[in-house]
Design a protein around this motif. Structure first.
Motif, PDB file in Angstrom:
ATOM      1  N   PRO A 571      30.230 -27.717 -48.952  1.00 26.49           N
ATOM      2  CA  PRO A 571      30.459 -27.797 -47.691  1.00 26.49           C
ATOM      3  C   PRO A 571      31.460 -27.016 -46.969  1.00 26.49           C
ATOM      4  N   GLN A 572      31.278 -26.164 -45.928  1.00 21.27           N
ATOM      5  CA  GLN A 572      32.235 -25.362 -45.547  1.00 21.27           C
ATOM      6  C   GLN A 572      32.008 -24.886 -44.077  1.00 21.27           C
ATOM      7  N   LYS A 573      32.933 -24.156 -43.378  1.00 20.29           N
ATOM      8  CA  LYS A 573      32.654 -23.675 -42.037  1.00 20.29           C
ATOM      9  C   LYS A 573      33.008 -22.152 -42.114  1.00 20.29           C
ATOM     10  N   PHE A 574      31.622 -21.325 -41.624  1.00 22.10           N
ATOM     11  CA  PHE A 574      31.768 -19.983 -41.497  1.00 22.10           C
ATOM     12  C   PHE A 574      32.195 -19.800 -39.914  1.00 22.10           C
ATOM     13  N   ASP A 575      33.214 -19.190 -39.531  1.00 21.42           N
ATOM     14  CA  ASP A 575      33.591 -19.171 -38.120  1.00 21.42           C
ATOM     15  C   ASP A 575      33.394 -17.833 -37.868  1.00 21.42           C
ATOM     16  N   LYS A 576      33.125 -16.865 -38.359  1.00 28.71           N
ATOM     17  CA  LYS A 576      33.053 -15.424 -38.036  1.00 28.71           C
ATOM     18  C   LYS A 576      31.689 -15.207 -36.935  1.00 28.71           C
ATOM     19  N   LEU A 577      31.817 -14.225 -36.129  1.00 29.57           N
ATOM     20  CA  LEU A 577      30.803 -14.056 -35.055  1.00 29.57           C
ATOM     21  C   LEU A 577      29.615 -13.532 -35.843  1.00 29.57           C
ATOM     22  N   MET A 578      28.401 -14.015 -35.648  1.00 29.64           N
ATOM     23  CA  MET A 578      27.322 -13.441 -36.856  1.00 29.64           C
ATOM     24  C   MET A 578      25.962 -13.634 -35.835  1.00 29.64           C
ATOM     25  N   SER A 579      24.842 -13.079 -36.233  1.00 36.06           N
ATOM     26  CA  SER A 579      23.690 -12.926 -35.279  1.00 36.06           C
ATOM     27  C   SER A 579      22.600 -13.877 -35.986  1.00 36.06           C
ATOM     28  N   GLN A 580      21.697 -14.347 -35.429  1.00 40.61           N
ATOM     29  CA  GLN A 580      20.633 -15.105 -36.159  1.00 40.61           C
ATOM     30  C   GLN A 580      19.726 -14.303 -37.238  1.00 40.61           C
ATOM     31  N   ILE A 581      19.846 -12.989 -36.976  1.00 39.36           N
ATOM     32  CA  ILE A 581      19.149 -12.099 -37.944  1.00 39.36           C
ATOM     33  C   ILE A 581      19.776 -12.172 -39.230  1.00 39.36           C
ATOM     34  N   ASP A 582      21.203 -12.673 -39.275  1.00 44.11           N
ATOM     35  CA  ASP A 582      22.074 -12.849 -40.718  1.00 44.11           C
ATOM     36  C   ASP A 582      21.631 -13.886 -41.379  1.00 44.11           C
ATOM     37  N   VAL A 583      21.073 -14.973 -40.824  1.00 46.29           N
ATOM     38  CA  VAL A 583      21.043 -16.104 -41.477  1.00 46.29           C
ATOM     39  C   VAL A 583      20.124 -15.987 -42.835  1.00 46.29           C
ATOM     40  N   MET A 584      19.075 -15.389 -42.940  1.00 46.50           N
ATOM     41  CA  MET A 584      18.185 -15.386 -44.171  1.00 46.50           C
ATOM     42  C   MET A 584      18.659 -14.304 -45.298  1.00 46.50           C
ATOM     43  N   PRO A 585      19.056 -13.372 -44.733  1.00 46.55           N
ATOM     44  CA  PRO A 585      20.042 -12.226 -45.795  1.00 46.55           C
ATOM     45  C   PRO A 585      21.156 -13.064 -46.498  1.00 46.55           C
ATOM     46  N   THR A 586      21.857 -13.972 -45.614  1.00 44.61           N
ATOM     47  CA  THR A 586      22.836 -14.650 -46.311  1.00 44.61           C
ATOM     48  C   THR A 586      22.232 -15.548 -47.308  1.00 44.61           C
ATOM     49  N   LEU A 587      21.332 -16.379 -47.070  1.00 45.84           N
ATOM     50  CA  LEU A 587      20.611 -17.222 -48.125  1.00 45.84           C
ATOM     51  C   LEU A 587      20.065 -16.483 -49.233  1.00 45.84           C
ATOM     52  N   PHE A 588      19.563 -15.398 -49.003  1.00 46.94           N
ATOM     53  CA  PHE A 588      19.403 -14.608 -50.155  1.00 46.94           C
ATOM     54  C   PHE A 588      20.399 -14.439 -51.196  1.00 46.94           C
ATOM     55  N   GLY A 589      21.534 -13.965 -50.474  1.00 49.22           N
ATOM     56  CA  GLY A 589      22.905 -13.836 -51.126  1.00 49.22           C
ATOM     57  C   GLY A 589      23.351 -15.033 -51.844  1.00 49.22           C
ATOM     58  N   LEU A 590      23.280 -16.064 -51.380  1.00 47.45           N
ATOM     59  CA  LEU A 590      23.347 -17.269 -52.074  1.00 47.45           C
ATOM     60  C   LEU A 590      22.497 -17.772 -53.132  1.00 47.45           C
ATOM     61  N   LEU A 591      21.345 -17.257 -53.036  1.00 51.37           N
ATOM     62  CA  LEU A 591      20.390 -17.267 -54.260  1.00 51.37           C
ATOM     63  C   LEU A 591      20.556 -16.305 -55.050  1.00 51.37           C
ATOM     64  N   ASN A 592      21.428 -15.288 -55.121  1.00 53.08           N
ATOM     65  CA  ASN A 592      21.750 -14.163 -55.735  1.00 53.08           C
ATOM     66  C   ASN A 592      20.348 -13.300 -56.095  1.00 53.08           C
ATOM     67  N   PHE A 593      19.605 -13.323 -55.159  1.00 52.91           N
ATOM     68  CA  PHE A 593      18.233 -12.367 -55.273  1.00 52.91           C
ATOM     69  C   PHE A 593      18.584 -11.003 -55.283  1.00 52.91           C
ATOM     70  N   ASN A 594      17.589 -10.409 -56.277  1.00 55.73           N
ATOM     71  CA  ASN A 594      17.893  -8.834 -56.424  1.00 55.73           C
ATOM     72  C   ASN A 594      16.637  -8.287 -55.769  1.00 55.73           C
ATOM     73  N   TYR A 595      16.721  -7.699 -54.697  1.00 56.69           N
ATOM     74  CA  TYR A 595      15.552  -6.948 -54.071  1.00 56.69           C
ATOM     75  C   TYR A 595      15.923  -5.688 -53.275  1.00 56.69           C
ATOM     76  N   GLN A 596      14.682  -5.184 -52.977  1.00 59.70           N
ATOM     77  CA  GLN A 596      14.807  -4.072 -52.072  1.00 59.70           C
ATOM     78  C   GLN A 596      14.942  -4.424 -50.619  1.00 59.70           C
ATOM     79  N   SER A 597      15.644  -3.958 -49.862  1.00 57.26           N
ATOM     80  CA  SER A 597      15.767  -4.693 -48.567  1.00 57.26           C
ATOM     81  C   SER A 597      15.686  -3.441 -47.444  1.00 57.26           C
TER      82      SER A 597
END
Length: 692
Positions: A571-597
């Motif tokens: 649990p934590q808060k991320f307060d920086k300005l971001m877009s709806q289009i950043d949500v899923m790339p951030t999830l992939f980062g949390l899952l440590n996915f390796n992929y060509q984007s």
């Protein structure tokens, strides 16, 4: 007989052709037409325009043809007249008296409209049936009204096309369709921009005068009605002409010359409007500010370390092949949550879940419709001019969040409680490799409540659990994207679930019921073996309202977003300005996915992430960065606002509201960045560079 019966069509047709000719002459001499025409070219444009108008009028006169075909005296004879009248009366009483009639499920004003239509039909049929001596007089009145509506549409369309050309130098396009969507803003603009009362008075006087003239010249046609054989001849002739028109008009629209003004003047606005309505695209390169394409792409791609559209995302940690459930919630503004200052307690479960989640407190939706939210969460790209890619023809084989999961061996599905053909969702998700679960997959005993938008969210929650249990048995990880439906007008849901009645039709009730349904989903999910190995992403598709004092009011684009997974996401808060289009790339980062984007959104936890957001309507494209909102619009307009957070009594410790102060001299670096974003995205979409 044949010549007599087509007199109304001839008079209306000649009037339409005269109005269209006058409009083209006006366009030739309009100051915005900054091109010259030779005599032969003028004759050519007018001739092609005349052909266009003739075939368009044939199609437009379909309703008048049906009106004449259904004129008959025989249907009023005994016993047929009484049987028909009785059936109409019973149907009217059915709509009026039966509380759960067939029209109720559509919600809104559908029942009232049906009641008025059937009521008028019953009344008029009764008058014609029981007052045979007045039948001709009544028919004359109805005929005059029919002619009046046709003449009014012809005159009103001509006036509308003039004002549209006056502003854009074009016939109707998607902007005209957009005007139908933003009715309040458009009406307000018209009221402020033009002398409305004199204009409408002139339209009414012209319409009434022309209608009276045509009525006087043709009313005798109602004295002798055609028999069945004559009607068949008229119908056959009309069907042939309509068939030819449906073949000719699209072919005429495909014609393109080197002179844009010639194309526009010889065209007819009505088929252009229909084309824009069905295609829903707005050419960025024709209407918006541009810079050198290579420079635009370089500016945009500078935010990525590789400075490239195609990038290799590599993690230093092992990949986590966890199940993922993405819940995009209909119309959930941030201001509905207690975390953002709301005191109504209408999202108790989501507020409790937020304290246990990675909560993004400063996220902005890309648009103000569901399809735009689905685009942002699936394609992870900024919005583009016109309609969402979800609703465009070229919407398949894109690089999507689903394609990333599929490359990792996931089972990928889109879940929706309504019929997924709505808003082209079936075509989009099916064309991008998603399996679809929608209302068609429900058995009657699985539906406790439904309205026009689909089954209640709690029913979809139960179905989702069934689907996920089945997926878990396969041994493959799964990614399911569930789009909720209950928080949408008419805001109806089953009684007894929350403390707001299901028929109150209140926004608060819709929000609270959706919150209740998501709680039920989690209660059921916790009992499943796959729960602890699952990551849940909860995000709104857009806000409940987008109206504001500026083109793009920031407050009306702020949405809640959180990622929850017991024992995995801290649990934590991320307060920086971001877009709806950043949500899923951030999830992939949390899952440590390796992929060509090819995503244009970013993992917000990367060191190189630059806080920014993209917000837009169908026309106005906004870029939020460095406390400024820069907006580019059609006709190469540019505006900029400085953003100043303001405190609110609703959220004294959490500033989510902004003052947008116009900037007299826009910062050119931000203007160029804005142009670079939308020009590059539009170009890549057009060239299919964002495909798999």
């Amino acid at each position: 007989m044949f010549t007599q019966k087509i007199k109304p069509f001839l008079y209306l047709g000649v009037f339409y052709l005269i109005i269209s000719l006058l409009l083209r002459v006006v366009f030739f001499f309009h100051p915005i037409t900054n091109d010259s025409f030779g005599f032969l070219e003028i004759i050519k444009v007018l001739s092609i325009g005349l052909v266009n108008d003739i075939f368009v009028f044939i199609l437009a006169s379909s309703f008048l043809a049906l009106y004449f075909l259904f004129l008959s005296n025989s249907k009023y004879k005994k016993p047929y007249g009484y049987i028909i009248f009785g059936a109409l009366l019973l149907f009217f009483l059915y709509i009026l008296v039966i509380p759960n009639n067939i029209f109720k499920q559509y919600g809104g004003s559908v029942t009232k409209i049906a009641l008025i239509f059937v009521g008028l039909k019953t009344l008029l049929f009764g008058l014609l049936l029981f007052l045979p001596s007045k039948r001709i007089k009544i028919r004359n009145i109805l005929y005059f009204i029919t002619l009046f509506l046709y003449v009014l549409l012809i005159v009103f369309n001509a006036v509308s096309e003039y004002f549209f050309y006056n502003e854009f130098g074009l016939r109707y396009n998607f902007i005209a369709v957009d005007y139908l969507i933003y009715t309040n803003e458009v009406i307000g603009n018209i009221m402020e921009s033009y002398p409305v009362i004199p204009l409408f008075l002139a339209i009414f006087i012209i319409t009434f005068s022309i209608t009276w003239f045509i009525f006087k010249k043709t009313k005798e046609e109602l004295l002798t009605l055609p028999n069945f054989k004559q009607k068949l001849i008229l119908l056959g002739t009309f069907i042939v002409l309509v068939g030819i028109s449906l073949w000719i008009i699209p072919a005429m629209m495909e014609r393109k010359s080197s002179n844009v003004f010639a194309d526009e003047i010889e065209a007819n606005g009505i088929p252009k409007f229909y084309w824009a309505f069905t295609h829903s695209e707005l050419d960025y390169f024709q209407f918006y500010s541009k810079i050198d394409q290579n420079q635009a792409e370089k500016n945009f791609l500078n935010q990525y370390p590789e400075h490239s559209l195609v990038r290799n995302i590599v993690s230093e940690q092992p990949e986590q092949r966890k199940n993922v459930v993405l819940i995009s919630i209909e119309s959930l503004s941030a201001e509905f949550l207690e975390h953002y200052g709301n005191t109504q307690k209408i999202t108790p479960f989501l507020d409790s879940l937020a304290t246990k989640s990675l909560m993004f407190t400063n996220v902005y939706a890309t648009g103000n419709r569901t399809v735009r939210g689905l685009e942002a969460l699936t394609l992870c790209i900024p919005p583009t001019a016109g309609e969402s890619i979800v609703k465009r023809e070229n919407n398949k084989n894109k690089f999507t969040t689903g394609s990333v999961f599929k490359s990792k061996g996931y089972d990928v599905k889109f879940l929706y409680g309504g019929y997924s053909y709505f808003d082209n969702m079936q075509d989009f998700f099916g064309g991008n490799g998603y399996d679809i679960i929608d209302r068609n997959n429900f058995q009657p005993n699985e539906i406790s409540f439904a309205n026009v938008w689909g089954v209640a969210d709690e029913d979809m929650a139960k179905k989702a659990i069934q689907v996920m249990n089945q997926e878990a048995k396969s041994g493959k990880p799964f990614f399911n994207h569930w789009m909720t439906v209950s928080n949408h007008r008419p805001f109806t849901y089953p009684d007894g679930r929350i403390d707001i009645p299901g028929d109150s039709k209140s926004r608060e009730g819709g929000v609270k019921y959706t919150d209740y349904s998501i709680k039920k989903f989690f209660e059921l999910a916790k009992k499943q073996d796959w729960y602890k190995n699952t990551v849940f992403v909860i995000v709104a598709d857009h806000c409940a309202s987008s109206a504001g004092s500026t083109e793009l009011p920031m407050d009306k684009y702020r949405i809640p977003a959180m990622i929850f997974s017991e024992g995995f996401i801290q649990p934590q808060k991320f307060d920086k300005l971001m877009s709806q289009i950043d949500v899923m790339p951030t999830l992939f980062g949390l899952l440590n996915f390796n992929y060509q984007s090819k995503f244009l959104g970013q993992d917000v936890f990367k060191d190189y992430f630059q806080p920014k957001a993209y917000i837009a309507t169908y026309q106005d494209l906004g870029f939020v960065k460095d406390n400024h909102l820069t907006i580019i619009s059609p006709l190469r307009k540019v505006k900029q606002y400085s953003l100043q957070q303001k405190e609110s009594s609703l959220a004294p410790n959490f500033n989510i509201y902004y003052n947008e102060n116009p900037v007299k001299t826009p910062q050119q670096n931000l203007v160029e960045q804005t142009i670079s974003v939308y020009q590059s995205t539009s170009y890549w979409i057009e060239k299919n560079k964002l495909n798999r």
